[in-house]
Design a protein around this motif. Structure first.
Motif, PDB file in Angstrom:
ATOM      1  N   THR A  20       0.855  -1.235  -0.557  1.00  0.00           N
ATOM      2  CA  THR A  20      -0.161  -0.132  -0.050  1.00  0.00           C
ATOM      3  C   THR A  20       0.940   1.293  -0.563  1.00  0.00           C
ATOM      4  O   THR A  20       0.026   1.905  -0.699  1.00  0.00           O
ATOM      5  CB  THR A  20      -1.038   0.052   1.065  1.00  0.00           C
ATOM      6  N   LEU A  21       1.660   1.437   0.791  1.00  0.00           N
ATOM      7  CA  LEU A  21       2.521   2.444   0.527  1.00  0.00           C
ATOM      8  C   LEU A  21       3.752   3.113  -0.472  1.00  0.00           C
ATOM      9  O   LEU A  21       3.956   3.582  -1.369  1.00  0.00           O
ATOM     10  CB  LEU A  21       3.823   2.307   1.896  1.00  0.00           C
ATOM     11  N   ALA A  22       3.790   1.657  -1.463  1.00  0.00           N
ATOM     12  CA  ALA A  22       4.402   1.622  -2.508  1.00  0.00           C
ATOM     13  C   ALA A  22       3.494   1.642  -3.570  1.00  0.00           C
ATOM     14  O   ALA A  22       3.800   2.796  -4.783  1.00  0.00           O
ATOM     15  CB  ALA A  22       4.842   0.169  -2.831  1.00  0.00           C
ATOM     16  N   TRP A  23       2.706   1.627  -2.934  1.00  0.00           N
ATOM     17  CA  TRP A  23       1.549   1.985  -4.668  1.00  0.00           C
ATOM     18  C   TRP A  23       0.838   3.216  -4.455  1.00  0.00           C
ATOM     19  O   TRP A  23       1.141   4.071  -5.189  1.00  0.00           O
ATOM     20  CB  TRP A  23       0.236   0.893  -4.823  1.00  0.00           C
ATOM     21  N   TYR A  24       0.416   3.647  -3.056  1.00  0.00           N
ATOM     22  CA  TYR A  24       0.148   5.673  -2.351  1.00  0.00           C
ATOM     23  C   TYR A  24       0.892   5.968  -1.500  1.00  0.00           C
ATOM     24  O   TYR A  24       0.065   7.168  -2.024  1.00  0.00           O
ATOM     25  CB  TYR A  24      -1.664   4.768  -1.983  1.00  0.00           C
ATOM     26  N   GLY A  25       2.094   5.675  -1.179  1.00  0.00           N
ATOM     27  CA  GLY A  25       2.676   6.270  -0.167  1.00  0.00           C
ATOM     28  C   GLY A  25       2.845   8.006  -1.052  1.00  0.00           C
ATOM     29  O   GLY A  25       3.685   8.710  -0.634  1.00  0.00           O
ATOM     30  N   HIS A  26       3.537   7.122  -2.261  1.00  0.00           N
ATOM     31  CA  HIS A  26       4.200   8.661  -3.225  1.00  0.00           C
ATOM     32  C   HIS A  26       2.997  10.376  -3.709  1.00  0.00           C
ATOM     33  O   HIS A  26       3.367  11.225  -3.626  1.00  0.00           O
ATOM     34  CB  HIS A  26       5.058   8.566  -5.214  1.00  0.00           C
ATOM     35  N   PHE A  27       1.791   9.606  -3.173  1.00  0.00           N
ATOM     36  CA  PHE A  27       1.357  10.874  -3.165  1.00  0.00           C
ATOM     37  C   PHE A  27       1.370  11.906  -1.500  1.00  0.00           C
ATOM     38  O   PHE A  27       1.000  12.987  -2.118  1.00  0.00           O
ATOM     39  CB  PHE A  27      -0.595  10.558  -3.191  1.00  0.00           C
ATOM     40  N   LYS A  28       1.377  11.770  -0.689  1.00  0.00           N
ATOM     41  CA  LYS A  28       2.129  11.902   0.471  1.00  0.00           C
ATOM     42  C   LYS A  28       3.141  12.343   0.060  1.00  0.00           C
ATOM     43  O   LYS A  28       4.082  13.740   1.445  1.00  0.00           O
ATOM     44  CB  LYS A  28       1.906  11.357   1.258  1.00  0.00           C
ATOM     45  N   PHE A  29       4.374  12.528  -0.102  1.00  0.00           N
ATOM     46  CA  PHE A  29       5.700  12.749  -0.412  1.00  0.00           C
ATOM     47  C   PHE A  29       5.967  14.242  -0.743  1.00  0.00           C
ATOM     48  O   PHE A  29       6.984  15.117  -0.097  1.00  0.00           O
ATOM     49  CB  PHE A  29       6.632  12.315  -1.956  1.00  0.00           C
ATOM     50  N   LYS A  30       5.063  15.103  -1.240  1.00  0.00           N
ATOM     51  CA  LYS A  30       5.163  16.819  -0.953  1.00  0.00           C
ATOM     52  C   LYS A  30       4.729  17.034  -0.154  1.00  0.00           C
ATOM     53  O   LYS A  30       5.423  18.557   0.734  1.00  0.00           O
ATOM     54  CB  LYS A  30       3.555  17.114  -2.204  1.00  0.00           C
ATOM     55  N   GLU A  31       3.843  16.248   0.963  1.00  0.00           N
ATOM     56  CA  GLU A  31       3.620  16.841   1.731  1.00  0.00           C
ATOM     57  C   GLU A  31       4.694  16.958   2.812  1.00  0.00           C
ATOM     58  O   GLU A  31       4.750  17.832   4.088  1.00  0.00           O
ATOM     59  CB  GLU A  31       2.318  15.970   2.820  1.00  0.00           C
ATOM     60  N   MET A  32       5.768  16.404   2.663  1.00  0.00           N
ATOM     61  CA  MET A  32       7.294  16.573   3.490  1.00  0.00           C
ATOM     62  C   MET A  32       8.271  16.948   2.832  1.00  0.00           C
ATOM     63  O   MET A  32       8.504  17.073   1.643  1.00  0.00           O
ATOM     64  CB  MET A  32       7.421  14.636   2.726  1.00  0.00           C
ATOM     65  N   PHE A  83      11.080   4.417  -8.873  1.00  0.00           N
ATOM     66  CA  PHE A  83      12.305   3.949  -7.893  1.00  0.00           C
ATOM     67  C   PHE A  83      12.090   3.740  -6.377  1.00  0.00           C
ATOM     68  O   PHE A  83      12.219   2.667  -5.854  1.00  0.00           O
ATOM     69  CB  PHE A  83      14.011   4.264  -7.979  1.00  0.00           C
ATOM     70  N   ILE A  84      11.625   4.559  -6.077  1.00  0.00           N
ATOM     71  CA  ILE A  84      10.790   4.854  -4.200  1.00  0.00           C
ATOM     72  C   ILE A  84      10.007   3.369  -4.477  1.00  0.00           C
ATOM     73  O   ILE A  84      10.005   2.548  -3.412  1.00  0.00           O
ATOM     74  CB  ILE A  84      10.858   5.941  -3.705  1.00  0.00           C
ATOM     75  N   SER A  85       9.096   3.607  -5.121  1.00  0.00           N
ATOM     76  CA  SER A  85       8.437   2.466  -4.302  1.00  0.00           C
ATOM     77  C   SER A  85       8.141   1.278  -5.585  1.00  0.00           C
ATOM     78  O   SER A  85       8.263   0.237  -4.329  1.00  0.00           O
ATOM     79  CB  SER A  85       6.678   2.734  -6.445  1.00  0.00           C
ATOM     80  N   TRP A  86       9.191   1.576  -5.889  1.00  0.00           N
ATOM     81  CA  TRP A  86      10.567  -0.298  -6.639  1.00  0.00           C
ATOM     82  C   TRP A  86      10.698  -1.189  -5.501  1.00  0.00           C
ATOM     83  O   TRP A  86      10.092  -2.152  -5.012  1.00  0.00           O
ATOM     84  CB  TRP A  86      10.809  -0.472  -7.323  1.00  0.00           C
ATOM     85  N   GLY A  87      11.579   0.091  -4.359  1.00  0.00           N
ATOM     86  CA  GLY A  87      12.423  -0.007  -3.078  1.00  0.00           C
ATOM     87  C   GLY A  87      11.225  -1.416  -2.424  1.00  0.00           C
ATOM     88  O   GLY A  87      11.073  -1.318  -1.538  1.00  0.00           O
ATOM     89  N   LEU A  88      10.301  -0.086  -1.724  1.00  0.00           N
ATOM     90  CA  LEU A  88       9.032  -0.006  -1.066  1.00  0.00           C
ATOM     91  C   LEU A  88       9.094  -1.850  -1.618  1.00  0.00           C
ATOM     92  O   LEU A  88       7.931  -2.494  -1.051  1.00  0.00           O
ATOM     93  CB  LEU A  88       7.897   0.329  -1.116  1.00  0.00           C
ATOM     94  N   ALA A  89       8.196  -1.923  -2.603  1.00  0.00           N
ATOM     95  CA  ALA A  89       7.324  -3.533  -3.336  1.00  0.00           C
ATOM     96  C   ALA A  89       8.462  -4.262  -2.956  1.00  0.00           C
ATOM     97  O   ALA A  89       8.101  -5.613  -2.489  1.00  0.00           O
ATOM     98  CB  ALA A  89       6.768  -3.171  -4.794  1.00  0.00           C
ATOM     99  N   LEU A  90      10.100  -4.273  -3.120  1.00  0.00           N
ATOM    100  CA  LEU A  90      10.850  -5.932  -2.564  1.00  0.00           C
ATOM    101  C   LEU A  90      10.259  -5.623  -1.029  1.00  0.00           C
ATOM    102  O   LEU A  90      10.240  -7.321  -0.661  1.00  0.00           O
ATOM    103  CB  LEU A  90      11.827  -4.902  -3.374  1.00  0.00           C
ATOM    104  N   PHE A  91      10.403  -5.038  -0.316  1.00  0.00           N
ATOM    105  CA  PHE A  91       9.990  -5.332   0.614  1.00  0.00           C
ATOM    106  C   PHE A  91       8.667  -5.831   1.075  1.00  0.00           C
ATOM    107  O   PHE A  91       8.971  -7.341   2.046  1.00  0.00           O
ATOM    108  CB  PHE A  91      10.237  -4.502   2.225  1.00  0.00           C
ATOM    109  N   GLU A  92       7.772  -5.823   0.413  1.00  0.00           N
ATOM    110  CA  GLU A  92       6.253  -6.454  -0.045  1.00  0.00           C
ATOM    111  C   GLU A  92       6.621  -8.033  -0.346  1.00  0.00           C
ATOM    112  O   GLU A  92       5.970  -8.765   0.641  1.00  0.00           O
ATOM    113  CB  GLU A  92       5.773  -6.086  -0.564  1.00  0.00           C
ATOM    114  N   TYR A  93       7.303  -8.028  -1.202  1.00  0.00           N
ATOM    115  CA  TYR A  93       7.625  -9.626  -1.544  1.00  0.00           C
ATOM    116  C   TYR A  93       8.322 -10.739  -0.123  1.00  0.00           C
ATOM    117  O   TYR A  93       8.642 -11.881  -0.222  1.00  0.00           O
ATOM    118  CB  TYR A  93       8.322  -9.790  -3.005  1.00  0.00           C
ATOM    119  N   PHE A  94       9.368  -9.509   0.323  1.00  0.00           N
ATOM    120  CA  PHE A  94       9.651 -10.312   1.021  1.00  0.00           C
ATOM    121  C   PHE A  94       9.515 -11.073   2.080  1.00  0.00           C
ATOM    122  O   PHE A  94       9.622 -11.712   3.026  1.00  0.00           O
ATOM    123  CB  PHE A  94      10.825  -9.176   1.912  1.00  0.00           C
TER     124      PHE A  94
END
Length: 88
Positions: A18-30, A43-54
Motif C-alpha cells: 500500500t505504501l508502494a502504490w499510494y505513499g508517493h502521493f504524500k511525498f509532496k507534504e514532506m 524507484f522508491i515505489s519499487w524499493g518499497l515493493a521489494l519489502f512486500e515480496y520479502f
C-alpha cells in the motif's frame, strides 16, 4: 501456528505494498523530500515493493497446504484480498 504466521506476514506485505502504490502521493507534504520526479517515485515505489515480496513469498510458502498448513491456493488469495481491503 503456521496459519497465524501466514496472516501476520500477509498483513506486513500489504502495508508495504500500500505504501508502494499510494505513499508517493504524500511525498509532496514532506518538506525534507521536496518534489521528486516520476523516475524517483518509481524507484522508491519499487524499493518499497521489494519489502512486500520479502513478506509475501514466505507467507504463501508457509501458508500453503502442501507445506503442512491449512490453506489452499484459493484460500490464500482470498485472505490476501481481504487483508488488502482492510489495510487500504
Amino acid at each position: 501456528m503456521k496459519a497465524l504466521t501466514t496472516i501476520i506476514l500477509l498483513i506486513l506485505s500489504n502495508i508495504f505494498m500500500t505504501l508502494a502504490w499510494y505513499g508517493h502521493f504524500k511525498f509532496k507534504e514532506m518538506k525534507w523530500f521536496g518534489n521528486p520526479g516520476l523516475i524517483a517515485v518509481i524507484f522508491i515505489s519499487w524499493g518499497l515493493a521489494l519489502f512486500e515480496y520479502f513478506f509475501q513469498v514466505p507467507a504463501n510458502n508457509i501458508g500453503y497446504k502442501d507445506n503442512g498448513s491449512p490453506f489452499s491456493l484459493m484460500q490464500l488469495k482470498v485472505i490476501q484480498e481481504v487483508i488488502t481491503l482492510i489495510v487500504f
